[in-house]
Write a protein that holds these residues in place. Structure first.
Motif, PDB file in Angstrom:
ATOM      1  N   GLY A  58      13.957   1.117  10.106  1.00  0.00           N
ATOM      2  CA  GLY A  58      14.162  -0.305   9.866  1.00  0.00           C
ATOM      3  C   GLY A  58      12.938  -1.187   9.846  1.00  0.00           C
ATOM      4  N   TRP A  59      11.827  -0.777  10.476  1.00  0.00           N
ATOM      5  CA  TRP A  59      10.686  -1.673  10.534  1.00  0.00           C
ATOM      6  C   TRP A  59      10.035  -1.896   9.179  1.00  0.00           C
ATOM      7  N   MET A  60      10.193  -0.968   8.263  1.00  0.00           N
ATOM      8  CA  MET A  60       9.610  -1.149   6.936  1.00  0.00           C
ATOM      9  C   MET A  60      10.500  -2.008   6.045  1.00  0.00           C
ATOM     10  N   LEU A  70       7.380  -4.630   2.350  1.00  0.00           N
ATOM     11  CA  LEU A  70       8.291  -4.373   1.246  1.00  0.00           C
ATOM     12  C   LEU A  70       7.548  -4.085  -0.059  1.00  0.00           C
ATOM     13  N   ASP A  71       6.230  -4.348  -0.085  1.00  0.00           N
ATOM     14  CA  ASP A  71       5.444  -4.048  -1.278  1.00  0.00           C
ATOM     15  C   ASP A  71       5.196  -2.550  -1.436  1.00  0.00           C
ATOM     16  N   GLU A  86       7.264   6.499  -0.907  1.00  0.00           N
ATOM     17  CA  GLU A  86       5.939   6.841  -0.402  1.00  0.00           C
ATOM     18  C   GLU A  86       5.892   6.791   1.117  1.00  0.00           C
ATOM     19  N   TRP A  87       6.418   5.709   1.704  1.00  0.00           N
ATOM     20  CA  TRP A  87       6.337   5.672   3.171  1.00  0.00           C
ATOM     21  C   TRP A  87       7.289   6.657   3.821  1.00  0.00           C
ATOM     22  N   GLN A  88       8.381   6.976   3.159  1.00  0.00           N
ATOM     23  CA  GLN A  88       9.259   7.997   3.708  1.00  0.00           C
ATOM     24  C   GLN A  88       8.560   9.356   3.734  1.00  0.00           C
TER      25      GLN A  88
END
Length: 265
Positions: free
Chosen positions: A72-74, A227-228, A233-235
């Motif tokens: 959730g933080w992303m 959110l950018d 990618e972050w996953q």
């Protein structure tokens, strides 16, 4: 306030706020974010003159808690659990806030020091922003770091993700004092007492307000900037970190390949 993850005590006119999650090397978690924010409110309610933020264990702060980033933080965390809003509270706090950094300050830990007004570092301390390697961005760091060290050095530290030892951090202006590791907390408390000695609260508040105003930060952009980053990618970055493997970013580069053709082609 979570009394286990974040400790609070009075040292005369100074509030001492201590990160205390040794199992996770004081990684910023929802509990710590709530705890630090509650400690700041408690300090204001008690009328303290300054706040020192320190940490127990070998590390000052190992960055953001990966489990919370994945959960959730992303993507728009609750306001009371948003690290960026905690950093904003520190940066805009009416009283001086001093970080006492005795060990490594990574990622969110380094951002925490950037939000503080002054930093006392031990000789064993070092600083790093490894976020890009995990497929995320140091959203508060990209806003605050250039104001402290300049844009070229900010690009260097964020893009290379390298470690900056305490003596280099002093040269860069990342920290204000470097002292023996055993003397970090006492030195920070002494500096806090020196700063507020014979200074009225209104003038202190006005000085901080105007120092920040002349280097204004777009906190709304800071909060929205995670959110950018593309979610895939972050996953991948965070999954790779948890699975102790090298992330596969090549597929994202291949997917973004653009062929430029000249007019004569």
């Amino acid at each position: 306030m979570n009394a286990e993850m974040v400790l609070y005590e009075r040292r005369g006119d100074i509030a001492l706020v201590t990160l205390n999650d040794l199992n996770r090397r004081n990684a910023l978690s929802r509990e710590i974010v709530r705890g630090v924010s509650a400690a700041l409110q408690r300090a204001m309610d008690q009328g303290v003159r300054a706040v020192v933020i320190a940490a127990n264990g070998p590390a000052f702060c190992a960055g953001a808690n990966i489990d919370d980033l994945r959960d959730g933080w992303m993507e728009r965390p609750a306001a009371e659990e948003d690290p960026a809003l905690m950093f904003k509270r520190i940066a805009e706090f009416e009283r001086p806030v001093i970080a006492a950094v005795h060990g490594p300050a990574l990622g969110g830990g380094m951002e925490l020091t950037l939000a503080c007004d002054l930093v006392v570092a031990g000789e064993a301390a070092w600083f790093s922003m490894p976020e890009l390697g995990h497929g995320v961005i140091p959203n508060t760091g990209v806003a605050l770091l250039p104001r402290v060290v300049g844009s070229r050095r900010a690009f260097d530290l964020i893009l290379t993700r390298r470690r900056v030892p305490a003596d280099e951090a002093l040269d860069f202006g990342l920290v204000n004092r470097v002292v023996p590791s055993h003397a970090v907390l006492d030195s920070a408390l002494s500096l806090a007492a020196q700063v507020v000695e014979a200074v009225p609260p209104g003038a202190m508040k006005a000085a901080k307000l105007n120092l920040r105003a002349h280097a204004a930060v777009d906190w709304e952009r800071v909060v929205e900037s995670p959110l950018d980053v593309p979610k895939t990618e972050w996953q991948e970055g965070l999954d790779a970190f948890m699975q102790k493997r090298t992330p596969d970013y090549d597929r994202f580069w291949r997917g973004n390949t653009t062929t430029l053709q000249g007019k004569g082609d």
